[in-house]
Scaffold this motif. Sequence first.
Motif, PDB file in Angstrom:
ATOM      1  N   VAL A 217       0.784  -1.383  -0.067  1.00  0.00           N
ATOM      2  CA  VAL A 217      -0.016  -0.085  -0.093  1.00  0.00           C
ATOM      3  C   VAL A 217       0.795   1.170  -0.026  1.00  0.00           C
ATOM      4  O   VAL A 217       0.877   2.150  -0.817  1.00  0.00           O
ATOM      5  CB  VAL A 217      -1.054   0.063   1.225  1.00  0.00           C
ATOM      6  CG1 VAL A 217      -1.715   1.452   1.402  1.00  0.00           C
ATOM      7  CG2 VAL A 217      -2.070  -1.117   0.943  1.00  0.00           C
ATOM      8  N   ALA A 218       1.893   1.439   0.962  1.00  0.00           N
ATOM      9  CA  ALA A 218       2.853   2.542   0.870  1.00  0.00           C
ATOM     10  C   ALA A 218       3.546   2.575  -0.291  1.00  0.00           C
ATOM     11  O   ALA A 218       3.724   3.599  -0.664  1.00  0.00           O
ATOM     12  CB  ALA A 218       3.755   2.217   2.092  1.00  0.00           C
TER      13      ALA A 218
ATOM     14  N   ARG B 156      -4.465   8.171  11.936  1.00  0.00           N
ATOM     15  CA  ARG B 156      -4.155   9.450  11.218  1.00  0.00           C
ATOM     16  C   ARG B 156      -4.352   8.882   9.718  1.00  0.00           C
ATOM     17  O   ARG B 156      -4.891   9.506   8.613  1.00  0.00           O
ATOM     18  CB  ARG B 156      -3.145   9.963  11.567  1.00  0.00           C
ATOM     19  CG  ARG B 156      -3.256  10.907  12.795  1.00  0.00           C
ATOM     20  CD  ARG B 156      -2.271  12.097  12.825  1.00  0.00           C
ATOM     21  NE  ARG B 156      -0.908  11.501  12.876  1.00  0.00           N
ATOM     22  CZ  ARG B 156      -0.167  11.321  14.031  1.00  0.00           C
ATOM     23  NH1 ARG B 156      -0.864  11.243  15.053  1.00  0.00           N
ATOM     24  NH2 ARG B 156       1.019  10.861  13.678  1.00  0.00           N
ATOM     25  N   GLU B 157      -3.612   7.756   9.137  1.00  0.00           N
ATOM     26  CA  GLU B 157      -3.271   7.494   7.826  1.00  0.00           C
ATOM     27  C   GLU B 157      -4.240   6.315   7.470  1.00  0.00           C
ATOM     28  O   GLU B 157      -3.956   5.610   6.461  1.00  0.00           O
ATOM     29  CB  GLU B 157      -1.871   7.076   7.694  1.00  0.00           C
ATOM     30  CG  GLU B 157      -0.792   8.314   7.976  1.00  0.00           C
ATOM     31  CD  GLU B 157       0.400   8.138   7.991  1.00  0.00           C
ATOM     32  OE1 GLU B 157       0.942   6.795   7.644  1.00  0.00           O
ATOM     33  OE2 GLU B 157       1.421   9.030   8.075  1.00  0.00           O
ATOM     34  N   ARG B 158      -5.274   5.829   8.096  1.00  0.00           N
ATOM     35  CA  ARG B 158      -5.946   4.503   8.135  1.00  0.00           C
ATOM     36  C   ARG B 158      -6.583   4.593   6.431  1.00  0.00           C
ATOM     37  O   ARG B 158      -6.748   3.703   5.839  1.00  0.00           O
ATOM     38  CB  ARG B 158      -6.884   4.245   8.916  1.00  0.00           C
ATOM     39  CG  ARG B 158      -7.993   5.324   9.144  1.00  0.00           C
ATOM     40  CD  ARG B 158      -8.848   5.210  10.264  1.00  0.00           C
ATOM     41  NE  ARG B 158      -9.628   3.839   9.988  1.00  0.00           N
ATOM     42  CZ  ARG B 158     -10.306   3.105  10.911  1.00  0.00           C
ATOM     43  NH1 ARG B 158     -10.448   3.593  12.339  1.00  0.00           N
ATOM     44  NH2 ARG B 158     -10.924   1.985  10.607  1.00  0.00           N
ATOM     45  N   ALA B 159      -6.884   6.057   5.922  1.00  0.00           N
ATOM     46  CA  ALA B 159      -7.572   5.738   4.785  1.00  0.00           C
ATOM     47  C   ALA B 159      -6.749   5.332   3.557  1.00  0.00           C
ATOM     48  O   ALA B 159      -7.203   4.559   2.533  1.00  0.00           O
ATOM     49  CB  ALA B 159      -7.937   7.344   4.379  1.00  0.00           C
ATOM     50  N   ARG B 160      -5.532   5.616   3.582  1.00  0.00           N
ATOM     51  CA  ARG B 160      -4.648   4.821   2.641  1.00  0.00           C
ATOM     52  C   ARG B 160      -4.644   3.498   2.617  1.00  0.00           C
ATOM     53  O   ARG B 160      -4.538   2.952   1.480  1.00  0.00           O
ATOM     54  CB  ARG B 160      -3.190   5.498   2.580  1.00  0.00           C
ATOM     55  CG  ARG B 160      -2.098   4.943   3.782  1.00  0.00           C
ATOM     56  CD  ARG B 160      -0.874   5.628   3.566  1.00  0.00           C
ATOM     57  NE  ARG B 160      -1.232   7.222   3.859  1.00  0.00           N
ATOM     58  CZ  ARG B 160       0.106   8.138   4.013  1.00  0.00           C
ATOM     59  NH1 ARG B 160       1.068   7.723   3.898  1.00  0.00           N
ATOM     60  NH2 ARG B 160      -0.515   9.239   4.076  1.00  0.00           N
ATOM     61  N   TYR B 161      -4.638   2.803   3.590  1.00  0.00           N
ATOM     62  CA  TYR B 161      -4.621   1.438   3.859  1.00  0.00           C
ATOM     63  C   TYR B 161      -6.181   0.741   3.500  1.00  0.00           C
ATOM     64  O   TYR B 161      -6.013  -0.303   3.007  1.00  0.00           O
ATOM     65  CB  TYR B 161      -3.953   0.815   5.353  1.00  0.00           C
ATOM     66  CG  TYR B 161      -2.945   1.458   5.717  1.00  0.00           C
ATOM     67  CD1 TYR B 161      -1.798   0.356   5.147  1.00  0.00           C
ATOM     68  CD2 TYR B 161      -2.665   2.494   6.455  1.00  0.00           C
ATOM     69  CE1 TYR B 161      -0.447   1.162   5.317  1.00  0.00           C
ATOM     70  CE2 TYR B 161      -1.432   2.801   6.776  1.00  0.00           C
ATOM     71  CZ  TYR B 161      -0.166   2.109   6.037  1.00  0.00           C
ATOM     72  OH  TYR B 161       1.128   2.406   6.463  1.00  0.00           O
ATOM     73  N   GLU B 162      -7.059   1.350   3.748  1.00  0.00           N
ATOM     74  CA  GLU B 162      -8.664   1.001   3.419  1.00  0.00           C
ATOM     75  C   GLU B 162      -8.729   1.155   1.936  1.00  0.00           C
ATOM     76  O   GLU B 162      -9.719   0.790   1.526  1.00  0.00           O
ATOM     77  CB  GLU B 162      -9.500   1.738   4.361  1.00  0.00           C
ATOM     78  CG  GLU B 162      -9.331   1.355   5.813  1.00  0.00           C
ATOM     79  CD  GLU B 162     -10.160   2.174   6.920  1.00  0.00           C
ATOM     80  OE1 GLU B 162     -11.118   2.619   6.436  1.00  0.00           O
ATOM     81  OE2 GLU B 162      -9.870   2.257   7.948  1.00  0.00           O
TER      82      GLU B 162
END
Length: 496
Positions: A397-398, A443-449
């Motif tokens: 994802v990253a 804070r960054e969960r949106a990019r993993y979801e």
Amino acid sequence: MNDSIALNPNKIVKALGKPAGEFTKQDLIRYIEQNNIRMLNFRYVAGDGRLKKLNFVINSKAHLDRVLSMGERVDGSSLFPFVQAESSDLYVVPRYRTAFMNPFTEVPTIDVICSFFNNQGDPLESAPEYILQKAQRELKARTGLVMEALGELEYYLFSEIDRIYPITEQKGYHESHPFSKWGLVRREAMQVISEMGGTIKYGHAEVGNILHGDLEMVQHEIEFLPTPIEDAADQLVMAKWAIREVAYKHDLEVSFAPKIIVGHAGSGLHVHTRFMKDGVNVMADDRGLTDTARKVIAGYLMSSESLTAFGNTVPTSFLRLVPHQEAPTSICWGDRNRSVLVRVPLGWLGVGDKMLRHANPQEPADTMSAIENNQTVELRSPDGSANIHLLLAGMAVAARYGLEHPEALKVAEQLYVKADASKVASLKQLPASCFESAECLGRERARYEDGGVFPAGLIDSLIKNLQAFNDLNMSEKMFGNADSLKDLVNRHLHCG
């Protein structure tokens, strides 16, 4: 015989004369009949990242056929923290290509790794193995790239002090017997891992040598070859199981914990990655590192704080991640620099065959093999507490985040460091506790979801579990309290 089979250590591959990826149900049944296999084990990775097992006695050919075809039911509520008890039944179904002869059983036994499915027959969205599949699938769909990885698995073996050849503390790197201990355990583990289907690059003694009371603790490392991330994760989970089994057979304690004793080398799980397009490594070319590689590096750096939620999952992870050590804390990258978070190691670029010619002047020029593009980039923060499937999914994802980010090349340029990273005051730092790590993931969960890779319920569960350690400002609270530190280390000695 096919080159991929001739030297393959997997006994089933050799017997069937075909690569594991081509195994069918009938292949396995035939092998079982011809080799008097009496038992079958299902293996699977549950929500805690650990390897589980379900035993079968083979009662008949019809029974074997049914088990291999249908799989079996299991209690999902006991395997996953976010599966409700009233709807907890799950299926586990074997993936034939993962079959291997169990190297530790007296009764001839075949083990097979399984996937989880729900009551509709669909993959379980929250299963670590399926999350990793989704991460790879989304990466390829949006960038055209396939992610490969290899792990560097570090661990300590504990035994009584050798009075003849005592170890030298912090001087174990690539040492050999008798000055390094238990190389035979490492070699035996490497052999069985390879027979199970693991593709090993090499093994060696590591830096960490610790003398503690009547014990000597000796650090080792096994490194793997790059393979698609789905296989890389399975290999690492199986390898940890195999190392523990071999150590247990020799009456030794083994630990993959990030820190054993403060002040001595910790154990990391460095992960090298490369990205492939049509079977070609796109991380470097004749001019050096490519823009694709720089974007991937930027993605890792921009996501590095939240990645600790997958790769550093116990409080002692943050006893390893301290300044002025080879375990990084500063968010930056560099070439061949072990103080940075993301390292670009040597990749055999620009050297041709001159090293080979110098070492072997008798070798005819026309027999020289072409030097392949082996360039990788290495993330140095993870450790043995990692949930390996979730870590590699998070890294995928990253990487995608960096490949798609309009400012990625600028970020990579700004965060490149040549000096000792711990002495560059302007650099942002990794979290210093599980509690902070959970906040970063929130804070960054949106990019993993994004793209449906990580289910929201899983992210909620991870955040809750990390915050439950209540380890904010742990280092300051425990400073000078040796008993508390020892108790904390012992609680997490067998993490992962």
